[in-house]
Design a protein around this motif. Structure first.
Motif, PDB file in Angstrom:
ATOM      1  N   ALA B 273       0.844  -1.197   0.000  1.00 45.97           N
ATOM      2  CA  ALA B 273       0.000   0.000   0.000  1.00 45.97           C
ATOM      3  C   ALA B 273       0.878   1.246   0.000  1.00 45.97           C
ATOM      4  N   ARG B 274       1.994   1.176   0.703  1.00 39.84           N
ATOM      5  CA  ARG B 274       2.856   2.348   0.813  1.00 39.84           C
ATOM      6  C   ARG B 274       3.627   2.566  -0.481  1.00 39.84           C
ATOM      7  N   LYS B 275       4.055   1.480  -1.109  1.00 41.03           N
ATOM      8  CA  LYS B 275       4.900   1.614  -2.296  1.00 41.03           C
ATOM      9  C   LYS B 275       4.109   1.939  -3.548  1.00 41.03           C
ATOM     10  N   ALA B 276       2.836   1.584  -3.558  1.00 38.58           N
ATOM     11  CA  ALA B 276       2.053   1.786  -4.774  1.00 38.58           C
ATOM     12  C   ALA B 276       1.971   3.269  -5.086  1.00 38.58           C
ATOM     13  N   PRO B 277       2.080   3.617  -6.369  1.00 39.87           N
ATOM     14  CA  PRO B 277       2.013   5.023  -6.748  1.00 39.87           C
ATOM     15  C   PRO B 277       0.637   5.607  -6.422  1.00 39.87           C
ATOM     16  N   LEU B 278       0.615   6.910  -6.192  1.00 43.69           N
ATOM     17  CA  LEU B 278      -0.634   7.575  -5.795  1.00 43.69           C
ATOM     18  C   LEU B 278      -1.750   7.345  -6.799  1.00 43.69           C
ATOM     19  N   ARG B 279      -1.366   7.255  -8.065  1.00 45.83           N
ATOM     20  CA  ARG B 279      -2.379   7.131  -9.120  1.00 45.83           C
ATOM     21  C   ARG B 279      -3.134   5.814  -9.017  1.00 45.83           C
ATOM     22  N   ALA B 280      -2.463   4.779  -8.506  1.00 50.72           N
ATOM     23  CA  ALA B 280      -3.064   3.446  -8.507  1.00 50.72           C
ATOM     24  C   ALA B 280      -4.063   3.320  -7.371  1.00 50.72           C
ATOM     25  N   GLN B 281      -5.095   4.109  -7.455  1.00 50.64           N
ATOM     26  CA  GLN B 281      -6.054   4.206  -6.362  1.00 50.64           C
ATOM     27  C   GLN B 281      -6.710   2.858  -6.052  1.00 50.64           C
ATOM     28  N   GLY B 282      -7.196   2.182  -7.094  1.00 50.28           N
ATOM     29  CA  GLY B 282      -7.905   0.921  -6.883  1.00 50.28           C
ATOM     30  C   GLY B 282      -7.037  -0.104  -6.194  1.00 50.28           C
ATOM     31  N   PHE B 283      -5.803  -0.162  -6.643  1.00 51.90           N
ATOM     32  CA  PHE B 283      -4.871  -1.112  -6.052  1.00 51.90           C
ATOM     33  C   PHE B 283      -4.639  -0.788  -4.588  1.00 51.90           C
ATOM     34  N   ARG B 284      -4.471   0.482  -4.286  1.00 58.52           N
ATOM     35  CA  ARG B 284      -4.194   0.869  -2.900  1.00 58.52           C
ATOM     36  C   ARG B 284      -5.397   0.587  -2.019  1.00 58.52           C
ATOM     37  N   ILE B 285      -6.584   0.775  -2.576  1.00 56.87           N
ATOM     38  CA  ILE B 285      -7.783   0.474  -1.778  1.00 56.87           C
ATOM     39  C   ILE B 285      -7.805  -1.008  -1.426  1.00 56.87           C
ATOM     40  N   GLN B 286      -7.529  -1.845  -2.432  1.00 54.12           N
ATOM     41  CA  GLN B 286      -7.506  -3.291  -2.173  1.00 54.12           C
ATOM     42  C   GLN B 286      -6.501  -3.639  -1.083  1.00 54.12           C
ATOM     43  N   CYS B 287      -5.305  -3.065  -1.216  1.00 54.04           N
ATOM     44  CA  CYS B 287      -4.270  -3.331  -0.218  1.00 54.04           C
ATOM     45  C   CYS B 287      -4.753  -2.927   1.162  1.00 54.04           C
ATOM     46  N   ASN B 288      -5.372  -1.763   1.235  1.00 51.89           N
ATOM     47  CA  ASN B 288      -5.820  -1.276   2.534  1.00 51.89           C
ATOM     48  C   ASN B 288      -6.903  -2.164   3.130  1.00 51.89           C
ATOM     49  N   LYS B 289      -7.808  -2.614   2.270  1.00 52.07           N
ATOM     50  CA  LYS B 289      -8.881  -3.476   2.778  1.00 52.07           C
ATOM     51  C   LYS B 289      -8.284  -4.712   3.444  1.00 52.07           C
ATOM     52  N   TRP B 290      -7.370  -5.341   2.720  1.00 50.45           N
ATOM     53  CA  TRP B 290      -6.774  -6.571   3.257  1.00 50.45           C
ATOM     54  C   TRP B 290      -5.945  -6.257   4.493  1.00 50.45           C
ATOM     55  N   ALA B 291      -5.214  -5.151   4.432  1.00 57.55           N
ATOM     56  CA  ALA B 291      -4.366  -4.810   5.574  1.00 57.55           C
ATOM     57  C   ALA B 291      -5.223  -4.568   6.817  1.00 57.55           C
ATOM     58  N   ILE B 292      -6.363  -3.933   6.634  1.00 61.42           N
ATOM     59  CA  ILE B 292      -7.244  -3.658   7.783  1.00 61.42           C
ATOM     60  C   ILE B 292      -7.682  -4.971   8.417  1.00 61.42           C
ATOM     61  N   ILE B 293      -8.125  -5.896   7.561  1.00 61.39           N
ATOM     62  CA  ILE B 293      -8.600  -7.172   8.116  1.00 61.39           C
ATOM     63  C   ILE B 293      -7.479  -7.897   8.840  1.00 61.39           C
ATOM     64  N   VAL B 294      -6.295  -7.898   8.217  1.00 64.42           N
ATOM     65  CA  VAL B 294      -5.192  -8.613   8.846  1.00 64.42           C
ATOM     66  C   VAL B 294      -4.849  -7.979  10.188  1.00 64.42           C
ATOM     67  N   ARG B 295      -4.877  -6.667  10.241  1.00 68.43           N
ATOM     68  CA  ARG B 295      -4.551  -6.021  11.519  1.00 68.43           C
ATOM     69  C   ARG B 295      -5.609  -6.350  12.560  1.00 68.43           C
ATOM     70  N   LEU B 296      -6.856  -6.392  12.119  1.00 67.82           N
ATOM     71  CA  LEU B 296      -7.915  -6.768  13.060  1.00 67.82           C
ATOM     72  C   LEU B 296      -7.702  -8.187  13.562  1.00 67.82           C
ATOM     73  N   LEU B 297      -7.330  -9.064  12.638  1.00 68.42           N
ATOM     74  CA  LEU B 297      -7.112 -10.456  13.035  1.00 68.42           C
ATOM     75  C   LEU B 297      -5.943 -10.579  13.996  1.00 68.42           C
ATOM     76  N   LEU B 298      -5.001  -9.667  13.869  1.00 65.39           N
ATOM     77  CA  LEU B 298      -3.862  -9.682  14.776  1.00 65.39           C
ATOM     78  C   LEU B 298      -4.208  -9.081  16.135  1.00 65.39           C
ATOM     79  N   GLY B 299      -5.416  -8.527  16.214  1.00 62.33           N
ATOM     80  CA  GLY B 299      -5.814  -7.923  17.471  1.00 62.33           C
ATOM     81  C   GLY B 299      -5.467  -6.451  17.555  1.00 62.33           C
ATOM     82  N   GLU B 300      -5.031  -5.860  16.433  1.00 64.57           N
ATOM     83  CA  GLU B 300      -4.759  -4.424  16.438  1.00 64.57           C
ATOM     84  C   GLU B 300      -5.996  -3.702  15.946  1.00 64.57           C
ATOM     85  N   ILE B 301      -6.097  -2.440  16.323  1.00 59.95           N
ATOM     86  CA  ILE B 301      -7.183  -1.622  15.799  1.00 59.95           C
ATOM     87  C   ILE B 301      -6.549  -0.544  14.913  1.00 59.95           C
TER      88      ILE B 301
END
Lengths: 267, 494
Positions: B273-301
């Motif tokens: 998510a951090r490395k993806a260029p700003l223009r690649a909005q859709g890709f970054r959204i996907q990354c963020n969605k997955w990252a959010i779930i993984v962080r939740l699963l890890l017990g982080e908020i």
């Protein structure tokens, strides 16, 4: 009709007869003969050659492997189960365009999920689960395994145990019995952390033993560090996590040195 | 999932919004002129064996993408290829449908100007690429599929390093055209063969691209097992293209998530998510969605700012509400959110992960209870967690017991009294916790610095073209010796 196909069909008929009679040793022998014969069919995975008999060949091969899986459950052989299941799997994933889906598909997939759960291979459990379409999750056999996994992860163990009464398929009982043992170990592990002590009656109830004797044997065999005195089970309290007085000096030195080295590279 | 490719593609577009007034006639000559310049660039690149120039040529082509018309391309084909040759006639056949006749004059002249000297394979491949991009943009996917397959067949025979850059692009569009026609499974064997070929030819960019395409191919059918087996066995090397690296990280993160390796998954997804260029909005959204779930699963908020990123707010709303439910530890709310956005989650293919989260919701709820009460009856715990089951107290007891064992809460249960007693929370500064946290942060910073330094290095050989091979070998030997020396010194320090 192709002579090879006839031969396989006849042999499979005998296998099924033995299977119904629960004559598992002759089943085993027939099965290995059948597997050798199956290698001569050109239309089976992985080659999938088109041949006029492809549909019959695939159907009978799938049927044989399905029986093999069920047989391995009956003979309580987990390794054979894994082998047969992997041989069966391509028939479920790659033949959808050629032969109609088997009615046994979901019960067997559910059985496999249960096996992974019993063997505590949770990562593979989830990998298998991802392969299933959403509609499959509604199937009672799959749903059963999925809910078991959830209860297991949560720690609602009595829900896991009561699920044994509601098995969707008779062959599930074997794995459920194995699971009950896994669950007992889990409960014992949790109890020793969560309780200071339990009365023998409570301990029996929690660990699902009906006799005092069974409990005593279990403790002496599996948990020798527990202590039974004055009608109570005491769990050892050797785990007091007192704040560490000791400084982990070696680790600190290592870390500091690595910072210094890295900083030197920067400056 | 399907949205990220075209968006990531946009990255390369310097001017994505071409003026709409550009009619084919007015844009025609200038576009053709641009294309001719690109050809010149490719030619010099091919003769001087400078891959850099070809990369530039590809980038310039993407800028022209919106201005391409079938007239321009057929004119260009006449210019770049030998008219009447097999390639020329094949590629022209894709264009014939909506031929712009106003370009005929130009075609004739340019064909006359261009003698048969343009027989460079690079140019031929470039023409394939151009036609393919055009066909995909015009949504003629079936033809794109045929065209890409033909180009791949041609590529297999060519073995030139200067073609690699173009080939990598072609592989991508080859897979993309099959994805659009929903026939990805067909090309899997072919992609594997190409990957092997690229490995044998030491075409690292090709390997990188093909590995990602294969992973994408497997993940498209949820074949996580195969994907992980390939990923862990494929050779890895320093990334050549940032975009391919981002994709790789994303796929890696996804695989790790499914296999419950949440810590690795989180690292990969956040980095993607951090490395993806700003223009690649859709890709970054996907990354963020997955990252959010993984962080939740890890017990982080995840922090609120994650959800408020520009342009992502709407797409992340379901995940925001989900996070809220997990944060409060309210099973009822969690269930409601999961039901409300069931469509979105199954579309994102995160539904199974959401199911896994249930257990984290219970954990957080339990932690909140254990912080607020020093003693609470198990019946109340069950009520507060809203466990809906036939025997809530027994469930609550075993759930609490498991949470204690897993270290989520610090408490004991009194079975006879039927309550849970929380222990006093100790002083965290009397443990080694702060030291560990400090160490992981320092390690992260140092790693970022080292990677930045590495990224600043010159690409190999770009500034020392005249160096003879012997000299180079000598120099490399020296460098190696030096490196060895330094490493030895480092070892001695300990």
């Amino acid at each position: 009709m192709d002579p090879r196909l006839t031969e396989v069909t006849q042999l499979f008929g005998r296998f099924k007869a033995a299977f119904v009679r629960s004559d598992f040793s002759s089943c085993d022998k027939l099965l290995s003969q059948l597997k050798v014969l199956l290698t001569k069919f050109p239309s089976l995975p992985p080659s999938f050659q088109e041949s006029p008999n492809a549909i019959q060949e695939l159907t009978i091969a799938r049927d044989i492997y399905e029986h093999a899986v069920v047989l391995s459950v009956k003979t309580e052989d987990q390794d054979a189960f894994e082998r047969d299941f992997f041989q069966l799997k391509p028939y479920y994933t790659d033949t959808s365009g050629i032969i109609p889906p088997s009615p046994q598909e979901y019960p067997i997939l559910g059985l496999n999920l249960l096996r992974l759960l019993v063997q505590n291979r949770i990562a593979e459990f989830h990998t298998e689960l991802e392969l299933l379409p959403t509609s499959a999750l509604e199937n009672p056999c799959i749903k059963y395994a999925v809910e078991l996994e959830q209860s297991f992860m949560e720690g609602a163990y009595n829900r896991v145990l009561s699920a044994r009464q509601a098995v969707p398929h008779e062959s599930y009982v074997y794995f459920m019995d194995l699971l009950a043992k896994t669950v007992r170990d889990e409960i014992a592990g949790c109890s020793e952390k969560a309780y200071d002590h339990l009365s023998i009656a409570d301990a029996k109830k929690i660990l699902m033993f009906s006799l005092d004797q069974d409990l005593a044997t279990y403790i002496s065999e599996e948990r020798p560090e527990w202590e039974i005195r004055s009608g109570c089970v005491f769990f050892q309290k050797a785990r007091e996590s007192a704040p560490s007085k000791e400084i982990p000096s070696l680790q600190l030195i290592n870390q500091t040195l690595s910072y210094a080295r890295e900083l030197e590279r920067i400056v | 999932m399907t949205t990220d490719v075209p968006v990531l593609e946009d990255v390369e577009m310097k001017e994505p919004q071409a003026p709409p007034s550009n009619s084919a006639t007015s844009a025609g000559p200038s576009t053709l002129q641009h294309l001719k310049e690109i050809v010149a660039l490719i030619e010099t690149g091919a003769y001087a064996k400078e891959i850099r120039r070809i990369v530039r040529a590809v980038r310039l082509t993407i800028v022209l993408r919106k201005k391409l018309t079938s007239g321009v391309i057929s004119a260009f084909l006449g210019y770049a290829l030998v008219p009447g040759s097999e390639v020329h006639s094949r590629l022209s056949s894709y264009l014939s449908k909506e031929d712009n006749h106003d370009m005929d004059v130009d075609t004739a002249t340019s064909a006359a100007q261009a003698p048969a000297k343009h027989a460079l394979p690079e140019l031929e491949i470039y023409c394939y690429l151009l036609v393919l991009i055009f066909l995909i943009d015009k949504k003629r996917y079936e033809e794109a599929k045929a065209c890409s397959s033909a180009s791949i067949a041609r590529l297999k025979i060519l073995n030139r390093r200067t073609v690699d850059v173009l080939a990598a692009r072609l592989y991508f569009y080859y897979s993309y055209s099959h994805e659009l026609t929903n026939s990805l499974a067909e090309i899997r064997g072919n992609l594997l063969a190409l990957h092997r070929l690229a490995t044998l030819r030491r075409d690292e960019l090709g390997q990188e691209t093909l590995l990602n395409l294969l992973l994408r191919n497997y993940l498209h059918y949820n074949l996580y097992d195969q994907a992980e087996k390939l990923r862990s066995k494929a050779p890895r090397f320093e990334a050549h293209s940032n975009q391919q690296f981002c994709r790789y990280l994303f796929y890696h993160g996804k695989i790790m998530t499914i296999q419950l390796e949440y810590t690795d998954a989180k690292e990969s997804l956040l980095q993607a998510a951090r490395k993806a260029p700003l223009r690649a909005q859709g890709f970054r959204i996907q990354c963020n969605k997955w990252a959010i779930i993984v962080r939740l699963l890890l017990g982080e908020i995840p922090e609120r700012t994650v959800f408020m990123q520009k342009g992502m707010k709407k797409a992340l709303t379901p995940y925001f509400e989900l996070t809220n439910a997990v944060r409060i530890g309210d099973l009822e709310l969690f269930r409601a959110v999961a039901d409300k956005y069931a469509g979105t989650f199954s579309q994102d293919r995160t539904h199974n992960l959401i199911v896994r989260l249930r257990h984290n919701v219970i954990r957080t709820g339990l932690r909140n209870i254990s912080i607020s009460y020093s003693r609470i009856s198990l019946a109340d715990v069950a009520k507060k967690l809203r466990l809906d089951s036939p025997n809530p107290v027994a469930d609550a007891e075993s759930i609490v017991a498991k949470a204690i064992r897993d270290g989520a809460i610090d408490a004991t249960i009194d079975h006879a009294g039927g309550w849970m007693v929380s222990k006093e929370t100790g002083d965290v500064y009397s443990t080694n916790e702060p030291q560990a946290a400090f160490n992981s942060r320092i390690a992260f910073c140092l790693n970022v610095h080292n990677e930045a330094v590495r990224a600043l290095r010159f690409p190999p050989n770009s500034h020392k073209e005249k160096e003879s091979s012997e000299k180079r070998r000598e120099r490399q030997q020296q460098v190696e010796e030096l490196a060895k020396h330094i490493a030895e010194e480092d070892d001695e320090e300990f």
